[in-house]
Design a protein around this motif. Structure first.
Motif, PDB file in Angstrom:
ATOM      1  N   SER A 161       0.822  -1.207   0.000  1.00  0.00           N
ATOM      2  CA  SER A 161       0.000   0.000   0.000  1.00  0.00           C
ATOM      3  C   SER A 161       0.860   1.263   0.000  1.00  0.00           C
ATOM      4  O   SER A 161       1.637   1.505   0.917  1.00  0.00           O
ATOM      5  N   HIS A 162       0.690   2.073  -1.024  1.00  0.00           N
ATOM      6  CA  HIS A 162       1.400   3.351  -1.099  1.00  0.00           C
ATOM      7  C   HIS A 162       0.995   4.264   0.054  1.00  0.00           C
ATOM      8  O   HIS A 162       1.821   4.965   0.645  1.00  0.00           O
ATOM      9  N   LYS A 163      -0.292   4.230   0.428  1.00  0.00           N
ATOM     10  CA  LYS A 163      -0.764   5.096   1.509  1.00  0.00           C
ATOM     11  C   LYS A 163      -0.172   4.683   2.851  1.00  0.00           C
ATOM     12  O   LYS A 163       0.121   5.528   3.702  1.00  0.00           O
ATOM     13  N   MET A 164       0.005   3.375   3.066  1.00  0.00           N
ATOM     14  CA  MET A 164       0.616   2.936   4.308  1.00  0.00           C
ATOM     15  C   MET A 164       2.062   3.400   4.387  1.00  0.00           C
ATOM     16  O   MET A 164       2.525   3.826   5.457  1.00  0.00           O
ATOM     17  N   LEU A 165       2.782   3.332   3.291  1.00  0.00           N
ATOM     18  CA  LEU A 165       4.166   3.801   3.296  1.00  0.00           C
ATOM     19  C   LEU A 165       4.236   5.307   3.539  1.00  0.00           C
ATOM     20  O   LEU A 165       5.159   5.792   4.189  1.00  0.00           O
ATOM     21  N   ARG A 166       3.246   6.035   3.041  1.00  0.00           N
ATOM     22  CA  ARG A 166       3.210   7.477   3.303  1.00  0.00           C
ATOM     23  C   ARG A 166       2.991   7.736   4.796  1.00  0.00           C
ATOM     24  O   ARG A 166       3.606   8.640   5.378  1.00  0.00           O
ATOM     25  N   ARG A 167       2.133   6.906   5.410  1.00  0.00           N
ATOM     26  CA  ARG A 167       1.937   7.031   6.856  1.00  0.00           C
ATOM     27  C   ARG A 167       3.215   6.691   7.604  1.00  0.00           C
ATOM     28  O   ARG A 167       3.573   7.339   8.596  1.00  0.00           O
ATOM     29  N   ALA A 168       3.908   5.661   7.134  1.00  0.00           N
ATOM     30  CA  ALA A 168       5.172   5.281   7.768  1.00  0.00           C
ATOM     31  C   ALA A 168       6.198   6.398   7.647  1.00  0.00           C
ATOM     32  O   ALA A 168       6.903   6.715   8.607  1.00  0.00           O
ATOM     33  N   ARG A 169       6.273   6.984   6.476  1.00  0.00           N
ATOM     34  CA  ARG A 169       7.234   8.071   6.251  1.00  0.00           C
ATOM     35  C   ARG A 169       6.976   9.237   7.217  1.00  0.00           C
ATOM     36  O   ARG A 169       7.909   9.860   7.736  1.00  0.00           O
ATOM     37  N   ASN A 170       5.713   9.503   7.480  1.00  0.00           N
ATOM     38  CA  ASN A 170       5.352  10.601   8.384  1.00  0.00           C
ATOM     39  C   ASN A 170       5.673  10.274   9.842  1.00  0.00           C
ATOM     40  O   ASN A 170       5.907  11.184  10.648  1.00  0.00           O
ATOM     41  N   ARG A 171       5.680   8.970  10.190  1.00  0.00           N
ATOM     42  CA  ARG A 171       5.922   8.562  11.574  1.00  0.00           C
ATOM     43  C   ARG A 171       7.387   8.339  11.880  1.00  0.00           C
ATOM     44  O   ARG A 171       7.824   8.512  13.023  1.00  0.00           O
ATOM     45  N   LEU A 172       8.158   7.927  10.881  1.00  0.00           N
ATOM     46  CA  LEU A 172       9.547   7.543  11.125  1.00  0.00           C
ATOM     47  C   LEU A 172      10.455   8.766  11.000  1.00  0.00           C
ATOM     48  O   LEU A 172      10.852   9.164   9.905  1.00  0.00           O
ATOM     49  N   LYS A 173      10.772   9.338  12.125  1.00  0.00           N
ATOM     50  CA  LYS A 173      11.590  10.559  12.137  1.00  0.00           C
ATOM     51  C   LYS A 173      13.067  10.256  12.305  1.00  0.00           C
ATOM     52  O   LYS A 173      13.916  11.110  12.088  1.00  0.00           O
ATOM     53  N   GLN A 174      13.382   9.030  12.710  1.00  0.00           N
ATOM     54  CA  GLN A 174      14.779   8.652  12.944  1.00  0.00           C
ATOM     55  C   GLN A 174      15.338   7.919  11.732  1.00  0.00           C
ATOM     56  O   GLN A 174      14.646   7.151  11.070  1.00  0.00           O
ATOM     57  N   GLY A 175      16.600   8.164  11.430  1.00  0.00           N
ATOM     58  CA  GLY A 175      17.238   7.464  10.317  1.00  0.00           C
ATOM     59  C   GLY A 175      16.753   7.977   8.967  1.00  0.00           C
ATOM     60  O   GLY A 175      16.019   8.949   8.862  1.00  0.00           O
ATOM     61  N   ASP A 176      17.157   7.281   7.926  1.00  0.00           N
ATOM     62  CA  ASP A 176      16.810   7.680   6.565  1.00  0.00           C
ATOM     63  C   ASP A 176      16.462   6.436   5.752  1.00  0.00           C
ATOM     64  O   ASP A 176      17.180   6.069   4.814  1.00  0.00           O
ATOM     65  N   PRO A 177      15.353   5.762   6.087  1.00  0.00           N
ATOM     66  CA  PRO A 177      15.005   4.523   5.376  1.00  0.00           C
ATOM     67  C   PRO A 177      14.557   4.791   3.949  1.00  0.00           C
ATOM     68  O   PRO A 177      14.081   5.880   3.616  1.00  0.00           O
ATOM     69  N   GLN A 178      14.712   3.786   3.106  1.00  0.00           N
ATOM     70  CA  GLN A 178      14.192   3.841   1.747  1.00  0.00           C
ATOM     71  C   GLN A 178      12.807   3.209   1.746  1.00  0.00           C
ATOM     72  O   GLN A 178      12.568   2.202   2.409  1.00  0.00           O
ATOM     73  N   PHE A 179      11.873   3.800   1.002  1.00  0.00           N
ATOM     74  CA  PHE A 179      10.505   3.297   0.942  1.00  0.00           C
ATOM     75  C   PHE A 179      10.211   2.781  -0.463  1.00  0.00           C
ATOM     76  O   PHE A 179      10.408   3.504  -1.446  1.00  0.00           O
ATOM     77  N   VAL A 180       9.728   1.531  -0.534  1.00  0.00           N
ATOM     78  CA  VAL A 180       9.472   0.897  -1.822  1.00  0.00           C
ATOM     79  C   VAL A 180       8.091   0.247  -1.800  1.00  0.00           C
ATOM     80  O   VAL A 180       7.799  -0.564  -0.911  1.00  0.00           O
ATOM     81  N   VAL A 181       7.253   0.590  -2.773  1.00  0.00           N
ATOM     82  CA  VAL A 181       5.960  -0.075  -2.934  1.00  0.00           C
ATOM     83  C   VAL A 181       6.202  -1.360  -3.718  1.00  0.00           C
ATOM     84  O   VAL A 181       6.701  -1.319  -4.847  1.00  0.00           O
ATOM     85  N   ALA A 182       5.887  -2.506  -3.110  1.00  0.00           N
ATOM     86  CA  ALA A 182       6.163  -3.783  -3.768  1.00  0.00           C
ATOM     87  C   ALA A 182       5.290  -4.874  -3.182  1.00  0.00           C
ATOM     88  O   ALA A 182       4.764  -4.761  -2.070  1.00  0.00           O
ATOM     89  N   ASP A 183       5.161  -5.945  -3.948  1.00  0.00           N
ATOM     90  CA  ASP A 183       4.396  -7.123  -3.566  1.00  0.00           C
ATOM     91  C   ASP A 183       5.363  -8.176  -3.023  1.00  0.00           C
ATOM     92  O   ASP A 183       6.394  -8.455  -3.645  1.00  0.00           O
TER      93      ASP A 183
END
Length: 215
Positions: free
Chosen positions: A86-108
């Motif tokens: 879910s792209h929307k879930m990753l957007r929520r994660a991006r907004n919550r994760l303030k520490q570090g610099d993770p990469q976000f990938v939409v994938a199955d």
């Protein structure tokens, strides 16, 4: 439902569930069910030890519940990749994760966009049950791990609490022994079972939580 429709139809249903109001409440549900604070203890007390891991994949990141712990307890040099359908879930994660610099990938999970042996550590929390066949996802996770790589796998079990989870999140549950056999077939050794607390161990509650090692 997972047995009544095609995989594509079911995958769209899952995406819609997590894109919608239920997905927006996921982080809150994780706190209320105590999965978030109890899950953190696995990393804090090094029962699943992230020390030395350099390339970490968090599968089914959702709102970043597990990724938050990974970023907090992994070595500073570790590169963390968060994957979700879910792209929307990753957007929520991006907004919550303030520490570090993770990469976000939409994938199955059934077809990850990574080369063989890309990661030395994987965390996979409550996403495997969204596949009609566990072997499909576990084989793909095994593929992207290096030999000796470790995985923290959490998934819903065939019991009362698992049945409740299944109804709310449109997912299936797994038998512990059957799942262990599938892991062996795809090259993942069932290294040790983990429990949130002694009470969870005594009652066989909290779902399946296990550390796997890639052969």
């Amino acid at each position: 439902m997972i047995k009544q429709v095609s995989f594509e139809e079911y995958r769209d249903k899952v995406r819609n569930v997590y894109d919608g109001p239920q997905g927006a409440l996921l982080a809150t549900c994780s706190m209320l069910s105590l999965h978030a604070p109890l899950g953190e203890r696995l990393f804090q007390k090094r029962r699943f030890d992230l020390h030395g891991c350099r390339r970490i994949l968090d599968v089914g990141s959702g709102a970043g519940q597990i990724a938050k712990h990974v970023l907090k307890y992994a070595d500073p040099q570790a590169a963390v990749t968060c994957v979700d359908l879910s792209h929307k879930m990753l957007r929520r994660a991006r907004n919550r994760l303030k520490q570090g610099d993770p990469q976000f990938v939409v994938a199955d999970l059934s077809c990850l966009p990574f080369a063989d042996g890309s990661f030395d550590c994987v965390t996979c929390g409550y996403v495997l049950e969204h596949l009609p066949d566990a072997e499909l996802g576990l084989a793909e996770l095994s593929r992207v791990m290096i030999a000796g790589g470790r995985m923290l796998l959490l998934t819903s079990e065939d019991n009362f609490s698992g049945a409740m989870t299944s109804r709310m999140w449109c997912c299936r549950t797994y038998n512990r022994r059957d799942l262990a056999q599938i892991c062996q077939r795809v090259g993942l050794d069932w290294h040790k079972e983990l429990w949130f607390t002694r009470m969870h161990r005594a009652l066989k509650a909290g779902g399946i939580c296990v550390e796997l090692v890639k052969r």
